[in-house]
Design an enzyme around this catalytic site. Structure first.
Site, PDB file in Angstrom:
ATOM      1  N   THR A  25       0.846  -1.198   0.000  1.00 57.81           N
ATOM      2  CA  THR A  25       0.000   0.000   0.000  1.00 57.81           C
ATOM      3  C   THR A  25       0.879   1.245   0.000  1.00 57.81           C
ATOM      4  O   THR A  25       1.769   1.379   0.840  1.00 57.81           O
ATOM      5  CB  THR A  25      -0.929  -0.026   1.236  1.00 57.81           C
ATOM      6  OG1 THR A  25      -1.896  -1.056   1.037  1.00 57.81           O
ATOM      7  CG2 THR A  25      -1.656   1.291   1.436  1.00 57.81           C
ATOM      8  N   GLN A  98      -4.161  -7.090  -6.887  1.00 55.53           N
ATOM      9  CA  GLN A  98      -4.691  -7.617  -5.628  1.00 55.53           C
ATOM     10  C   GLN A  98      -6.082  -7.059  -5.334  1.00 55.53           C
ATOM     11  O   GLN A  98      -6.273  -5.841  -5.211  1.00 55.53           O
ATOM     12  CB  GLN A  98      -3.759  -7.330  -4.445  1.00 55.53           C
ATOM     13  CG  GLN A  98      -4.105  -8.262  -3.271  1.00 55.53           C
ATOM     14  CD  GLN A  98      -3.483  -7.878  -1.961  1.00 55.53           C
ATOM     15  OE1 GLN A  98      -3.452  -6.711  -1.602  1.00 55.53           O
ATOM     16  NE2 GLN A  98      -3.006  -8.861  -1.218  1.00 55.53           N
ATOM     17  N   HIS A 174      -7.040 -10.930  -1.681  1.00 54.31           N
ATOM     18  CA  HIS A 174      -6.472 -10.525  -0.387  1.00 54.31           C
ATOM     19  C   HIS A 174      -7.337 -11.097   0.736  1.00 54.31           C
ATOM     20  O   HIS A 174      -8.403 -10.571   1.030  1.00 54.31           O
ATOM     21  CB  HIS A 174      -6.449  -8.994  -0.320  1.00 54.31           C
ATOM     22  CG  HIS A 174      -5.650  -8.429   0.817  1.00 54.31           C
ATOM     23  ND1 HIS A 174      -5.293  -9.156   1.930  1.00 54.31           N
ATOM     24  CD2 HIS A 174      -5.131  -7.178   1.013  1.00 54.31           C
ATOM     25  CE1 HIS A 174      -4.601  -8.377   2.754  1.00 54.31           C
ATOM     26  NE2 HIS A 174      -4.486  -7.176   2.219  1.00 54.31           N
ATOM     27  N   ASN A 177      -4.287 -10.135   6.714  1.00 50.40           N
ATOM     28  CA  ASN A 177      -4.031  -8.862   7.402  1.00 50.40           C
ATOM     29  C   ASN A 177      -5.245  -8.161   8.002  1.00 50.40           C
ATOM     30  O   ASN A 177      -5.263  -6.935   8.139  1.00 50.40           O
ATOM     31  CB  ASN A 177      -3.265  -7.913   6.475  1.00 50.40           C
ATOM     32  CG  ASN A 177      -1.902  -8.475   6.099  1.00 50.40           C
ATOM     33  OD1 ASN A 177      -1.389  -9.344   6.806  1.00 50.40           O
ATOM     34  ND2 ASN A 177      -1.325  -8.011   5.009  1.00 50.40           N
ATOM     35  N   TYR A 179      -8.370  -7.807   6.951  1.00 49.71           N
ATOM     36  CA  TYR A 179      -9.395  -7.181   6.110  1.00 49.71           C
ATOM     37  C   TYR A 179     -10.577  -8.139   5.940  1.00 49.71           C
ATOM     38  O   TYR A 179     -10.640  -9.166   6.613  1.00 49.71           O
ATOM     39  CB  TYR A 179      -8.757  -6.688   4.805  1.00 49.71           C
ATOM     40  CG  TYR A 179      -7.682  -5.653   5.123  1.00 49.71           C
ATOM     41  CD1 TYR A 179      -8.045  -4.416   5.665  1.00 49.71           C
ATOM     42  CD2 TYR A 179      -6.326  -5.940   4.996  1.00 49.71           C
ATOM     43  CE1 TYR A 179      -7.086  -3.477   6.034  1.00 49.71           C
ATOM     44  CE2 TYR A 179      -5.355  -5.005   5.363  1.00 49.71           C
ATOM     45  CZ  TYR A 179      -5.742  -3.782   5.883  1.00 49.71           C
ATOM     46  OH  TYR A 179      -4.806  -2.863   6.263  1.00 49.71           O
ATOM     47  N   ARG A 226      -3.956 -14.805  -0.800  1.00 54.15           N
ATOM     48  CA  ARG A 226      -2.999 -14.431   0.248  1.00 54.15           C
ATOM     49  C   ARG A 226      -3.645 -14.520   1.630  1.00 54.15           C
ATOM     50  O   ARG A 226      -4.708 -13.944   1.859  1.00 54.15           O
ATOM     51  CB  ARG A 226      -2.506 -13.000   0.012  1.00 54.15           C
ATOM     52  CG  ARG A 226      -1.323 -12.622   0.901  1.00 54.15           C
ATOM     53  CD  ARG A 226      -0.768 -11.266   0.519  1.00 54.15           C
ATOM     54  NE  ARG A 226       0.652 -11.168   0.805  1.00 54.15           N
ATOM     55  CZ  ARG A 226       1.200 -10.177   1.509  1.00 54.15           C
ATOM     56  NH1 ARG A 226       0.466  -9.193   1.968  1.00 54.15           N
ATOM     57  NH2 ARG A 226       2.493 -10.151   1.731  1.00 54.15           N
ATOM     58  N   ASN A 234      -4.398  -5.272  12.833  1.00 49.66           N
ATOM     59  CA  ASN A 234      -5.828  -4.956  12.735  1.00 49.66           C
ATOM     60  C   ASN A 234      -6.673  -5.744  13.731  1.00 49.66           C
ATOM     61  O   ASN A 234      -7.821  -6.100  13.447  1.00 49.66           O
ATOM     62  CB  ASN A 234      -6.344  -5.153  11.304  1.00 49.66           C
ATOM     63  CG  ASN A 234      -5.937  -4.003  10.397  1.00 49.66           C
ATOM     64  OD1 ASN A 234      -5.824  -2.861  10.846  1.00 49.66           O
ATOM     65  ND2 ASN A 234      -5.728  -4.282   9.117  1.00 49.66           N
ATOM     66  N   GLY A 317       8.588  -7.448   0.292  1.00 48.82           N
ATOM     67  CA  GLY A 317       7.876  -6.188   0.335  1.00 48.82           C
ATOM     68  C   GLY A 317       8.821  -5.009   0.429  1.00 48.82           C
ATOM     69  O   GLY A 317       9.182  -4.384  -0.568  1.00 48.82           O
ATOM     70  N   ARG A 318       9.259  -4.720   1.649  1.00 48.74           N
ATOM     71  CA  ARG A 318      10.123  -3.549   1.869  1.00 48.74           C
ATOM     72  C   ARG A 318      11.357  -3.553   0.990  1.00 48.74           C
ATOM     73  O   ARG A 318      11.780  -2.508   0.495  1.00 48.74           O
ATOM     74  CB  ARG A 318      10.569  -3.496   3.333  1.00 48.74           C
ATOM     75  CG  ARG A 318       9.455  -3.119   4.261  1.00 48.74           C
ATOM     76  CD  ARG A 318       9.808  -3.421   5.704  1.00 48.74           C
ATOM     77  NE  ARG A 318       8.720  -2.938   6.531  1.00 48.74           N
ATOM     78  CZ  ARG A 318       8.837  -1.942   7.419  1.00 48.74           C
ATOM     79  NH1 ARG A 318      10.002  -1.375   7.639  1.00 48.74           N
ATOM     80  NH2 ARG A 318       7.794  -1.536   8.092  1.00 48.74           N
TER      81      ARG A 318
END
Ligand code: PHB
Length: 363
Positions: A25, A98, A174, A177, A179, A226, A234, A317-318
């Site tokens: 994101t 995604q 997705h 995480n 959601y 995923r 969250n 990711g990072r």
């Protein structure tokens, strides 16, 4: 044994390496949910990934939970994604969109007519989101009716069709995480008494039906899923994660999507968990398809995971955020740019498209 830098086939797709770009994101889309002006450059710079998974992209106006995230529910958004996909393809890459619905992780001010966020159950998360004015607590959600669950599943199907119209190579669902889909999966956020709550099989029903809707649009190998079985981000939790995710894997084995993408750590900096190696070994052996590992991998761990067979590919990711040529850098053990956390979310091209590639050898 395969190497992280060797190709892998997923159905008709041949990926040149197993270094995936994880969904990230970045909050640089237009207020309309159209990708921002630098998105084509950003993604095409990273086209050497075995596969790019885009940032999470809302399938409907009610699926939005943060400021300036992109969508895939309007003609304007489809048209806005097309040049991004084309730029990646021209650079020789492959890109999945995604599909995202945030469920309860939202705020009235982000939703149509200041609506309340929707969720499996009316349980407010102890979590925050970002609106126009900065960080705020998420709003009180209301529980989806059975009819609304059906129309939300249809929204996933439409989002999948829109991604196809935009030219994507596939989609990733997705379900991680904290959601919407994850909210259905886990017992802490789902206390429904109907067919979508209660037992693990009931809690996994929504995911199964979303997968089915997406498979109505895409060939199964073009669909990834995923999950984040141990994630606490969250405000997530589960009374029996072992049982819940054994059931999830069972359901997914029945559909045989192209890959299962597993966030193996918690992305919650406030409550790190130790790496649950045994848990993921069992999950890995129960899953019959391609396994994409994610969560704190570096070159060495990624190489080992693929050569030992504990993963078929690794999503970064990072490291991919800060290193557009990550596969080359990892394979050469080249120096890595350090991600600048201050420019992760929102802003302009700085911290987005200005991370340098390795200087070419011989120059
Ligand atoms: C975030 O915006 O913080 C975010 C979005 C999607 C995720 C995880 C975090 O899967």
């Amino acid at each position: 044994m395969p190497s992280l830098y060797e190709s892998v086939r997923i159905g008709s797709l041949t990926l040149p390496n197993r270094v995936f770009m994880a969904p990230l994101t970045r909050n640089r889309a237009m207020p309309s949910g159209v990708p921002g002006p630098w998105a084509s450059t950003y993604y095409s710079q990273r086209a050497s990934a075995g596969l790019i998974v885009t940032e999470a992209t809302q399938i409907s106006p009610m699926g939005k939970g943060y400021i300036n995230t992109p969508g895939i529910h309007s003609q304007e958004q489809i048209a806005g994604w097309k040049p991004v996909v084309d730029a990646v393809h021209r650079s020789g890459g492959r890109i999945f969109l995604q599909l995202w619905h945030v469920g309860r992780i939202s705020h009235n001010s982000l939703l149509p007519r200041n609506a309340s966020p929707v969720a499996p159950s009316a349980i407010r998360a102890r979590a925050q989101t970002v609106v126009e004015t900065g960080f705020v607590d998420v709003s009180e959600p209301r529980a989806l009716s059975l009819a609304e669950i059906q129309s939300t599943i249809e929204d996933y199907g439409r989002g999948a069709a829109n991604a196809k119209a935009a030219g994507f190579d596939g989609v990733e669902i997705h379900a991680a995480n904290g959601y919407l889909i994850d909210q259905f999966l886990r017992s802490k956020s789902n206390v429904r008494a109907d067919a979508y709550g209660g037992s693990a099989a009931h809690r996994a029903r929504f995911l199964g039906e979303v997968v089915e809707a997406v498979l109505g649009v895409w060939e199964r190998t073009r669909v990834g899923v995923r999950i984040s079985p141990v994630g606490t981000f969250n405000d997530m939790g589960d009374g029996n994660p072992e049982e819940t995710f054994a059931c999830v894997v069972d359901v997914l084995n029945g559909y045989q999507p192209g890959y299962l993408h597993v966030v193996e750590d918690t992305i919650d900096p406030a409550s790190p968990v130790e790496h649950k190696a045994d848990f993921f070994r069992r999950l890995r052996s129960a899953w019959k398809g391609i396994y994409v590992a994610n969560g704190g991998y570096d070159a060495e761990r990624g190489e080992r995971a693929v050569s030992e067979g504990s993963a078929d590919a690794v999503a970064y990711g990072r490291l991919f955020l800060a290193n557009p040529d990550l596969p080359t850098r990892l394979s050469r053990r080249g120096p890595l740019n350090v991600p600048d956390t201050a420019s992760f979310y929102g802003g302009d091209e700085r911290g987005y498209t200005d991370y340098p590639e390795l200087a070419r050898s011989g120059t």
